[in-house]
Every structure is written in C-alpha cells, then in structure tokens.
Design an enzyme around this catalytic site. Structure first.
Site, short mmCIF file in Angstrom:
data_model
loop_
_atom_site.label_atom_id
_atom_site.label_comp_id
_atom_site.label_asym_id
_atom_site.label_seq_id
_atom_site.Cartn_x
_atom_site.Cartn_y
_atom_site.Cartn_z
N GLU A 83 15.47 31.02 44.32
CA GLU A 83 15.28 32.46 44.61
C GLU A 83 16.09 33.31 43.64
OE1 GLU A 83 16.94 32.48 48.48
OE2 GLU A 83 15.41 31.21 49.35
N PRO A 84 15.77 33.29 42.36
CA PRO A 84 16.58 34.05 41.40
C PRO A 84 16.29 35.55 41.45
CG PRO A 84 14.74 32.97 40.28
CD PRO A 84 14.66 32.55 41.72
N CYS B 6 32.78 62.68 44.15
CA CYS B 6 34.12 63.01 44.66
C CYS B 6 34.81 61.78 45.21
CB CYS B 6 34.02 64.11 45.69
SG CYS B 6 33.30 65.59 44.99
N GLY C 170 21.29 32.94 42.53
CA GLY C 170 22.70 32.94 42.11
C GLY C 170 22.97 32.51 40.68
N TYR D 298 20.34 45.07 41.19
CA TYR D 298 21.29 45.72 42.09
C TYR D 298 21.85 47.02 41.50
CZ TYR D 298 20.94 40.95 43.77
OH TYR D 298 20.43 39.73 44.20
N TYR E 21 32.30 45.65 42.88
CA TYR E 21 32.66 44.27 42.55
C TYR E 21 33.65 44.17 41.40
CZ TYR E 21 28.10 43.67 44.84
OH TYR E 21 27.04 43.72 45.70
N ARG F 159 28.00 48.80 41.05
CA ARG F 159 28.56 47.47 40.75
C ARG F 159 29.96 47.50 40.14
NH1 ARG F 159 27.23 43.66 38.19
NH2 ARG F 159 27.30 42.07 39.80
N1 LLP Z 1 18.62 34.41 47.88
C1 LLP Z 1 19.39 34.91 48.86
C2 LLP Z 1 19.25 34.41 50.22
C3 LLP Z 1 20.30 35.95 48.56
O1 LLP Z 1 21.06 36.43 49.52
C4 LLP Z 1 20.40 36.43 47.23
C5 LLP Z 1 21.33 37.51 46.90
C6 LLP Z 1 19.56 35.88 46.25
C7 LLP Z 1 18.68 34.86 46.62
C8 LLP Z 1 19.56 36.35 44.83
O2 LLP Z 1 20.80 36.17 44.20
P1 LLP Z 1 20.92 36.45 42.61
O3 LLP Z 1 20.07 35.41 41.92
O4 LLP Z 1 20.43 37.80 42.36
O5 LLP Z 1 22.37 36.29 42.32
N2 LLP Z 1 24.53 42.85 44.95
C9 LLP Z 1 25.32 41.79 44.34
C10 LLP Z 1 24.84 40.43 44.58
C11 LLP Z 1 24.60 40.13 46.04
C12 LLP Z 1 23.41 39.31 46.19
C13 LLP Z 1 23.00 39.13 47.58
N3 LLP Z 1 22.07 38.07 47.78
C14 LLP Z 1 25.56 42.11 42.88
O6 LLP Z 1 25.22 43.20 42.43
O7 LLP Z 1 26.16 41.28 42.18
#
Ligand code: LLP
Length: 401
Positions: free
Chosen positions: A263-264, A332, A222, A360, A306, A302
């Site tokens: 978990e980045p 479409c 996150g 993503y 979002y 995206r």
């Molecule tokens: N760990 C878990 C359990 C997760 O569910 C996620 C993302 C991550 C790590 C990695 O998060 P990050 O560091 O990438 O923010 N598709 C969306 C974001 C949804 C992410 C879902 N889980 C987007 O394009 O913004």
C-alpha cells in the site's frame, strides 16, 4: 534519471493559478509505479495506492489509468475511489478505530476490508460468518519508520490487533466461521531498511499456519523516498528480490501459494509534487534573515509536525548569491519551514518551491486562521490543468448556520 517539471513550467503555473499552489506531475507518478512493478516482476504481487497521501479525484483517476489499485483509510476515500472509476475489487479499505457501521458500509460497497480490532472482527463474524472474506491488521511489535509519530507497528501503538492476542482471533474465527483471507501489517512510514519488511514477512509467515484459508499477505506501505539532497530511499529492487525469495521459499516449504500486497502512498506521489509559495516579507532579527511566505502550517504541515526536511528552491532568482534564511509562514504560530537554509538571494515577490510535496501536503491542509486552502494543478503531457480551485470566502461560510 527521474523526471522533473522545469523551473519555467513551475513559474508559469504560479503566474497563471496564483500562489500558494500545489503542482503535480502525472508522468512522475507513473515512473514510480513502473519502478515498483518492475522490481516485483516474477512475484504474485498487487499494489494499492494509499489514497490518504493525495486524494484529488484527477490523481486517483490517473492512478487507475496506469493500472494501480487503491487503498482507502475511510469510507469517504472509498467513495472517492469509486467516483474515480475504480472497480470495487481493486479497492482496499484499511481503517482503524472506526464504528462497525462503517465496515458494514464497506462490505456493502463490495471492497476488500482489513479489520484492526478484535471487537470489530467479532461483530463482522457474528453478522456475516463465512460469507465475506476479510483481512486482519496485526500489530507485529516491530519498531520502524522515520520517527515515533509515523511508526505504527511497535508495542505501544494503537494500530492493529497485537500479535500476542492471536488466540482471540482464532477463537473468533472458530466461533463465527469468519473467512480470514488476508494478514496485514503496516509498520510505519519512511522505512528505509529492507530488513524491516523481511522481519514483517517472517512474523506473518509464522502466524499464517493458523489460517488455512489465507491467500494474501499485505505488507502495507511505508517505502522511504529521499527528502534531503544525497539521501537514499528504500532500495525497492532489493526489496523486490527479497520478497520473491521469501515467498518462493515459503511456497516450496509449505506447498502453499500466497499473494503479496503493498500500500505505497509516499513512494508513488511524494516526488511528483511541488508546493509553490510567494515571499511576502523579508525581515531581520539580529543575524537571522526571515523570508515570510504566503502560506504556513495550515497548508503544509510536515516540516512543523514531523520536523520533516523539504528542499526549497528560489525559482525566480536561481542564480542569486546564496545567503542563509529562515523560511517562515504567515500563520499566527511559529511555523518554520526551514532554518538557516542556504538559498539564492531572496527578494520580496520571489517564488519558492518546496519539493516532495505530493504526499501529505494538500491532504493535511486546513483552514486555520481562516485562510483558503490552495489550488491544485496537474501537469500531464506537459500541459497544466487546474484540478482544484483555490477556496473562496463562500467556502469558509458554507457550513455555518
Ligand atoms: N497503509 C496504511 C495502513 C497506512 O496507515 C499508511 C500511512 C500507508 C499505507 C501509506 O504509507 P506511506 O507509503 O505513504 O508511507 N502523514 C505522514 C505519514 C503518515 C502515514 C499514515 N499512514 C507523513 O506526512 O509523513
């Protein structure tokens, strides 16, 4: 100074591989990884790349080569990780609302498992007792992240075991002898505020006292990356300092050592990715100038899903006179990538590049409108390599009977 691919490199890749095409820059991923590991020097930390952001096998291999671990959101991602050469001990599996059979399969693969429901914890405990360590994903009731769609730790979220149900976790632990090694949270994506992570640590440290066999605190992913010009991402160095302080204090106070995991996803690959499209059609509607490109929400969702902002560059006419455009897709649906965006004059046939397309982007692409999913190209040591061919008509038919 962060690394970037040059306009020439992008243009030549578009020429060689066609558009739309996703381009990734390997060394840029490494740069982010080094920033992360530097920021957490002196803390007992491990990083698991959230593969869901981008699972191309070549990217996974690269991630492994630079020394990073991997977090998988499904058993198939775990299989891809094994295929890419990761050792089971470097693979984490954090899924939600899945059948117990899939968790059993993860155990069979010998990878780390985070479980996100009492129901599955209980099944795991009954079947395996103390023989295999697991993590529990908790829902810490923290509101975080860019918007509600990507916020996962709040009180109405489907993710994790609600903090208020901790008694039930303890009951399962007692009844089944479950070996709980990890407490996990992931409160959302695009979390800029370091305090959100600090709050998570505080919550987990409090819960930690109930788990005598605890070894790991997993704070999920996150980290925010900058999307808009001038925008700032998570201050990783500040976070690294904060985490070090908190974990050292905990160790002093309770005479107990805990490791911290992250978990980045976005942080590692978002800025390393570019999505190149070609302008098919220019169109006017009153004052609005539409630039219609050869892609749409099927390939890059995206902005529509979002409301995400992605910078756009006109790489084939960079010094054209700036004008306002609505950049729209060819699906479409109303698939608007950008509204009223000032861009160097766009001509039909120009190439537009979206930044921050590594995370993503391809991964959320579909075949909507029976269009082929794009090709993917990886630049490593300055050389482009096709790492996924563009789909063909046969691919559209391949599963139909
Ligand atoms: N760990 C878990 C359990 C997760 O569910 C996620 C993302 C991550 C790590 C990695 O998060 P990050 O560091 O990438 O923010 N598709 C969306 C974001 C949804 C992410 C879902 N889980 C987007 O394009 O913004």
């Amino acid at each position: 100074m962060t690394m970037q691919l040059t306009r020439e490199q992008l243009l030549s890749a578009a020429g060689e591989y066609g558009t739309p095409v996703y381009i990734y820059h390997a060394e840029r991923i490494n740069e982010q990884y080094l920033r992360l590991t530097n920021a957490f020097k002196g803390t007992d930390s491990r990083f698991f790349y959230a593969a869901k952001a981008l699972t191309n096998i070549h990217v996974l291999r690269y991630i492994r080569e630079i020394g990073c671990n991997v977090d998988c959101s499904s058993i198939n991602e775990a299989r891809l990780a094994l295929y890419a050469g990761f050792e089971p001990s470097n693979i984490l599996y954090t899924s939600n609302n899945i059948a117990f059979e899939e968790i059993e399969e993860a155990k069979h693969l010998g990878i780390h498992i985070n479980i996100d429901s009492i129901s599955n914890l209980e099944k795991f405990g009954k079947k395996f007792g103390h023989t295999y360590p697991v993590g529990i994903r908790l829902r810490p009731n923290i509101m975080a992240g860019g918007n509600l769609k990507i916020s996962t730790g709040h009180a109405a979220s489907k993710f994790g075991v609600p903090l208020e149900d901790i008694e039930q976790v303890l009951r399962v632990q007692k009844e089944t002898g479950l070996f709980i090694r990890t407490l996990h949270i992931h409160t959302g994506s695009e979390i800029k505020d370091v305090e959100v992570f600090a709050k998570g640590i505080e919550v987990l440290f409090e819960v930690a006292q109930h788990f005598p066999e605890l070894e790991v605190i997993d704070l999920g992913g996150g980290f925010k990356v900058p999307y808009m010009p001038g925008e700032e991402g998570t201050d990783i160095e500040k976070l690294g300092k904060k985490v070090k302080e908190e974990f050292e204090e905990y160790e002093r106070k309770y005479n107990r050592h805990l490791q911290v995991w992250f978990e980045p996803g976005k942080f590692l690959v978002s800025e390393a990715g570019y999505f190149i499209t070609k302008v098919n059609v220019l169109k006017k509607a009153g004052n609005i100038s539409f630039a219609g490109v050869d892609t749409g929400l099927n390939h890059f969702i995206r902005p529509m899903f979002y409301g995400a902002y992605h910078e756009i560059e006109n790489i084939s006419n960079p010094s054209g006179e700036p004008k306002l455009y609505n950049v729209v897709g060819n699906i479409c649906e109303t698939d608007t990538f950008a509204e009223n965006r000032s861009l160097p004059e766009i001509r039909e046939g120009d190439f537009l590049v979206f930044s921050n397309a590594g995370a993503y982007g391809f991964e959320m692409a579909s075949n909507y409108n029976s269009r082929y999913r794009p090709a993917e190209v990886l630049f490593k040591n300055g050389l482009p390599q096709l790492i996924r061919r563009r789909e063909t008509f046969e691919d559209l038919l391949s599963n139909q009977i």
